[in-house]
Write a protein that holds these residues in place. Structure first.
Motif, short mmCIF file in Angstrom:
data_model
loop_
_atom_site.label_atom_id
_atom_site.label_comp_id
_atom_site.label_asym_id
_atom_site.label_seq_id
_atom_site.Cartn_x
_atom_site.Cartn_y
_atom_site.Cartn_z
N ARG A 1 -6.78 -12.01 20.51
CA ARG A 1 -6.74 -10.61 20.96
C ARG A 1 -7.05 -10.48 22.45
O ARG A 1 -6.87 -9.44 23.05
CB ARG A 1 -7.72 -9.77 20.14
CG ARG A 1 -7.24 -9.54 18.70
CD ARG A 1 -7.98 -8.38 18.06
NE ARG A 1 -9.37 -8.68 17.87
CZ ARG A 1 -9.90 -9.11 16.71
NH1 ARG A 1 -9.12 -9.27 15.67
NH2 ARG A 1 -11.18 -9.38 16.60
N ARG A 2 -7.55 -11.55 23.04
CA ARG A 2 -7.79 -11.57 24.48
C ARG A 2 -7.05 -12.77 25.06
O ARG A 2 -6.97 -13.82 24.43
CB ARG A 2 -9.28 -11.73 24.80
CG ARG A 2 -10.16 -10.61 24.27
CD ARG A 2 -10.06 -9.35 25.12
NE ARG A 2 -10.92 -8.31 24.58
CZ ARG A 2 -10.54 -7.42 23.64
NH1 ARG A 2 -9.31 -7.49 23.14
NH2 ARG A 2 -11.37 -6.51 23.19
N ALA A 3 -6.49 -12.58 26.25
CA ALA A 3 -5.83 -13.69 26.92
C ALA A 3 -6.84 -14.53 27.69
O ALA A 3 -6.66 -15.73 27.89
CB ALA A 3 -4.76 -13.19 27.85
N ALA A 4 -7.91 -13.88 28.17
CA ALA A 4 -8.94 -14.59 28.91
C ALA A 4 -10.24 -13.80 28.91
O ALA A 4 -10.23 -12.58 28.77
CB ALA A 4 -8.49 -14.83 30.35
N VAL A 5 -11.35 -14.51 29.02
CA VAL A 5 -12.65 -13.87 29.17
C VAL A 5 -13.27 -14.44 30.44
O VAL A 5 -13.43 -15.65 30.57
CB VAL A 5 -13.57 -14.12 27.96
CG1 VAL A 5 -14.95 -13.52 28.20
CG2 VAL A 5 -12.95 -13.57 26.69
N ILE A 6 -13.56 -13.54 31.39
CA ILE A 6 -14.11 -13.99 32.67
C ILE A 6 -15.58 -13.61 32.73
O ILE A 6 -15.94 -12.46 32.46
CB ILE A 6 -13.35 -13.34 33.84
CG1 ILE A 6 -11.85 -13.71 33.74
CG2 ILE A 6 -13.94 -13.76 35.19
CD1 ILE A 6 -10.96 -12.75 34.47
N VAL A 7 -16.42 -14.59 33.03
CA VAL A 7 -17.85 -14.33 33.06
C VAL A 7 -18.38 -14.56 34.48
O VAL A 7 -18.16 -15.61 35.07
CB VAL A 7 -18.59 -15.27 32.07
CG1 VAL A 7 -20.10 -15.02 32.15
CG2 VAL A 7 -18.09 -15.06 30.66
N ILE A 8 -19.04 -13.53 35.02
CA ILE A 8 -19.74 -13.70 36.30
C ILE A 8 -21.18 -14.05 35.94
O ILE A 8 -21.92 -13.21 35.44
CB ILE A 8 -19.69 -12.40 37.13
CG1 ILE A 8 -18.23 -11.95 37.32
CG2 ILE A 8 -20.40 -12.59 38.47
CD1 ILE A 8 -18.09 -10.55 37.89
N PRO A 9 -21.56 -15.32 36.12
CA PRO A 9 -22.89 -15.72 35.65
C PRO A 9 -24.00 -15.13 36.52
O PRO A 9 -23.76 -14.74 37.66
CB PRO A 9 -22.84 -17.25 35.76
CG PRO A 9 -21.81 -17.53 36.79
CD PRO A 9 -20.83 -16.40 36.77
N GLU A 10 -25.15 -15.11 35.92
CA GLU A 10 -26.32 -14.61 36.63
C GLU A 10 -26.56 -15.49 37.86
O GLU A 10 -26.45 -16.71 37.78
CB GLU A 10 -27.54 -14.66 35.69
CG GLU A 10 -28.64 -13.74 36.15
CD GLU A 10 -29.79 -13.68 35.14
OE1 GLU A 10 -29.57 -14.08 33.98
OE2 GLU A 10 -30.87 -13.26 35.55
N GLY A 11 -26.85 -14.85 38.96
CA GLY A 11 -27.12 -15.61 40.17
C GLY A 11 -25.87 -15.96 40.95
O GLY A 11 -25.91 -16.70 41.92
N PHE A 12 -24.75 -15.44 40.52
CA PHE A 12 -23.48 -15.75 41.17
C PHE A 12 -23.47 -15.29 42.63
O PHE A 12 -23.17 -16.04 43.56
CB PHE A 12 -22.33 -15.10 40.39
CG PHE A 12 -20.99 -15.17 41.08
CD1 PHE A 12 -20.25 -16.36 41.06
CD2 PHE A 12 -20.47 -14.07 41.75
CE1 PHE A 12 -19.02 -16.41 41.69
CE2 PHE A 12 -19.25 -14.13 42.40
CZ PHE A 12 -18.51 -15.30 42.37
N GLY A 13 -23.87 -14.01 42.83
CA GLY A 13 -23.83 -13.42 44.16
C GLY A 13 -24.73 -14.16 45.14
O GLY A 13 -24.29 -14.55 46.22
N SER A 14 -25.97 -14.41 44.71
CA SER A 14 -26.89 -15.08 45.63
C SER A 14 -26.44 -16.52 45.88
O SER A 14 -26.66 -17.06 46.96
CB SER A 14 -28.31 -15.06 45.07
OG SER A 14 -28.31 -15.45 43.73
N SER A 15 -25.82 -17.10 44.87
CA SER A 15 -25.35 -18.47 45.04
C SER A 15 -24.24 -18.53 46.09
O SER A 15 -24.21 -19.42 46.93
CB SER A 15 -24.85 -19.01 43.69
OG SER A 15 -23.83 -19.95 43.89
#
Lengths: 402, 307
Positions: free
Chosen positions: A117-131
């Motif tokens: 039912r989904r073509a993709a699931v994109i996850v922005i992990p915690e700490g992404f921005g600071s990383s």
């Protein structure tokens, strides 16, 4: 020569007049082509396709001095909005409701992905921005990557993966520009190629059609050859020939000619359908493509003889063909790319002549890049032909045993 | 003057494993005649024919055909012979005319297809698919395919097995017609009436060997002056029937049919009538006849042809 020609004609007439045979040789490949082209044919034509993509932002609460996570979210938000009036957006974006637990939402979305039912699931992990910020400050530090979940069994997912990949590299570049580490003016311009988006688009049907044609040849050889030889032998049709002056080599010549003619009919049928019903643009009128088609038809015919030689009865022959049919077809890249397979399945891909022929044909048509060296692409099918001819010449029984 | 032999076979032997299917058979078939191999299933008829048709090789023995001595049948010989296989098939999705055209293409000098089709009475069915033909029509097509090269030597292996009486008569008339046109026909059958009706020469086979041969008349005459009496007696026990044994030369019960063999017909008939009054039984379907090939086979082997 007349006897050879009439034997060939017998083969074709029999195949075309028998409804069951006709179904498998002509209708089934056409049916599959129609179904696959209708489902996936419009993939990549902006505005006409729509992928269900989930976005999970686990970095929303954390400190992100520049707001990179929000930027990623913005990009996908943009893609989920219609770009032009009256056009469907590329993505339908699924996001957690206000106050919904991100972990729970992720679980739910991954299940949806598994169920197609989904073509993709994109996850922005915690700490992404600071990383990302940290990376900009010092080039050595390891970044926290975005996680993109794809379904290995869904063609839509394959397509979405391509597009998401392009989007992410766009975001990547944007980040580098903002960091001042990348000057777009100096960059080798990496044009984003949207599938089906430009003028020299590669339509899915262009990718599919060569595969369908070879599938037709494949089914034809795998089932048609042992079917015709073993049934005709067991029903003592062949025996009637052997009491006349006709020889096995002449019969074989007529049989092969008829078989290749049937493949020719199949080709014309599928080609015309692909071109005029689905707008395929590939041209087969080039030596490499035609030679690959002939090599394919002959290889699969030889394979049919190999089965006929090893099976004792027609039913055993059909059963053997049935067992080989699916793995040989699906572990060949005929319908979808074969990357990311476990090693033992990859081994099958490498001995499977279908892999080389499908890729070879697509390479010659310019719709896929070469996965094998030219020597292998020709050598492996030729090797199968030689092996089949050797086994068949020793083992194939041309008359019923007492 | 006697006609010359078109086909001569000497000491033909063929084994299948330990089974001697053909065990030293010798015979000759004269030009323009019907030569019949008669015998029960498994007697070696078909194996002998398959060797002569060129689809099996003999273990030993010699074949002389068209004045050439051979170990096995060559393609040149096949050009001059026609074969009707016992259980050969045809492509079911081919039309009658297409089948004939295909078989004609295998030979150097075929006859016009329409001629053959009319000979086997299939002109009306020329455009029909093989699968739509009746059993008799299929068999006539098979005969047609065997005649497409106007062969001198024709093999017909059990041509009427499984056919209804009308279809059987059709095949018989084609065979008679072929013989009338000077063809040599090698026939196998396990129908003794067929052998009697068609054959000039009969070879009786059992267990891979020839146990008797001659014209049908010669073979039955070997019985001398005997006469056969047959009747049905389904309601009687074997005890009552045993009383009849003493009044004839030979006596047998086959299902409900009682057969008596006698050299003194009046005496036997008298005893039979006396017995029937005594037992109060009607002699249903009472027939008095001359011995036939079935009786010959039975007296030679103690078994019936169609067992």
């Amino acid at each position: 020569m007349n006897d050879v020609f009439l034997l060939a004609r017998t083969y074709v007439a029999t195949a075309i007049r028998e409804r069951v045979t006709l179904f498998w040789f002509l209708i089934f490949p056409v049916f599959l082509l129609v179904v696959l082209a209708l489902i996936f044919g419009r993939v990549g034509q902006e505005g006409e396709i729509n992928f269900d993509v989930a976005l999970v932002n686990q970095d929303a609460g954390s400190s992100d001095p520049v707001g990179f996570a929000a930027m990623v979210v913005d990009v996908f938000d943009g893609l989920a909005k219609p770009q032009v009036e009256r056009q469907e957006p590329l993505f339908t974006l699924h996001r957690a409701d206000q106050g919904e637990d991100p972990a729970e939402f992720l679980d739910h979305e991954l299940t949806s992905l598994r169920r197609g039912r989904r073509a993709a699931v994109i996850v922005i992990p915690e700490g992404f921005g600071s990383s990302v910020f940290g990376q900009m400050a010092s080039s050595e530090s390891e970044g926290t990557p975005l996680i993109v979940y794809m379904s290995g069994t869904s063609v839509a997912s394959e397509m979405a993966a391509e597009i998401v990949g392009q989007v992410l590299s766009g975001i990547d570049r944007e980040i580098l520009v903002r960091a001042g580490r990348f000057d777009p003016a100096d960059a080798v311009t990496a044009e984003t190629v949207w599938l089906g988006g430009g003028d020299d688009e590669t339509l899915y049907v262009d990718f599919l059609l060569p595969g369908m044609i070879l599938m037709g040849f494949f089914v034809n050889g795998l089932f048609g050859v042992p079917g015709a030889i073993l049934f005709n032998r067991d029903r003592r049709i062949l025996r009637r020939y052997w009491v006349t002056p006709v020889s096995v080599p002449r019969y074989l010549a007529g049989f092969s000619l008829g078989h290749l003619a049937l493949c020719g009919i199949q080709f014309v049928f599928l080609f015309l359908l692909g071109r005029y019903a689905f707008g395929a643009t590939v041209s087969f009128a080039q030596p490499a493509a035609l030679l690959t088609l002939i090599l394919g038809a002959v290889t699969f015919m030889a394979f049919g003889f190999l089965i006929a030689a090893l099976a004792r009865t027609a039913n055993a022959g059909m059963a053997t063909a049935n067992i080989l049919n699916m793995p040989m077809m699906f572990l060949s890249g005929m319908f979808f790319p074969i990357t990311g397979l476990p090693a033992f399945l990859k081994a099958i891909v490498y001995v499977n002549p279908v892999s080389y022929l499908v890729n070879g044909l697509r390479v010659s048509l310019g719709v896929e890049s070469a996965a094998f060296s030219p020597a292998l692409a020709i050598g492996v099918p030729l090797g199968w032909i030689a092996l089949s001819a050797l086994v068949a010449s020793r083992k194939l029984k041309w008359d019923v045993e007492r | 003057m006697a006609k010359s032999a078109l086909l001569r076979v000497s000491d033909l032997v063929k084994h299948y494993g330990d089974v001697r299917a053909v065990d030293g058979i010798s015979f000759e078939a004269r030009t323009s005649s019907v030569f019949t191999l008669l015998g029960p299933n498994g007697a070696g008829k078909t194996t002998t024919l398959e060797i002569l048709e060129g689809i099996r090789e003999p273990d030993s023995g010699e074949i002389e055909v068209f004045d050439v001595r051979l170990k096995r049948i060559t393609r040149a010989v096949k050009q001059r012979m026609g074969v009707l296989l016992q259980d050969g098939g045809f492509e079911p999705y081919l039309k009658v005319r297409e089948v004939m055209r295909l078989f004609a293409s295998f030979f150097e000098s075929p006859v016009p297809i329409d001629e053959v089709l009319s000979q086997v009475a299939l002109t009306d069915k020329a455009g029909a698919l093989v699968r739509t033909l009746s059993g008799g029509q299929k068999q006539r097509l098979a005969v047609g395919a065997a005649l497409v090269n106007d062969p001198e030597l024709i093999f017909l292996d059990e041509p009427t097995t499984g056919l209804d009486p009308q279809a059987r008569r059709n095949i018989w008339s084609i065979v008679s017609d072929l013989k009338g046109r000077g063809k040599t026909i090698i026939l196998t059958t396990h129908y003794m009436e067929e052998a009697e009706a068609l054959s000039d020469w009969v070879c009786i086979l059992d267990h891979g060997t020839i146990i008797a041969q001659g014209t049908p008349r010669e073979l039955t005459q070997d019985f001398g002056e005997e006469t056969m009496i047959e009747f049905r007696a389904d309601e009687l026990g074997s005890g009552a029937l045993e009383a009849l044994r003493s009044c004839c030369k030979d006596f047998r019960i086959d299902g409900a049919t009682v057969t008596m063999e006698t050299e003194d017909l009046p005496a036997t008939m008298e005893s039979l009538f006396a017995w029937s009054r005594e037992q109060d039984v009607s002699l249903r379907n009472l027939i008095v006849r001359q011995p036939n090939l079935e009786d010959v086979f039975l007296s030679l082997t103690g078994r019936r042809l169609r067992e």
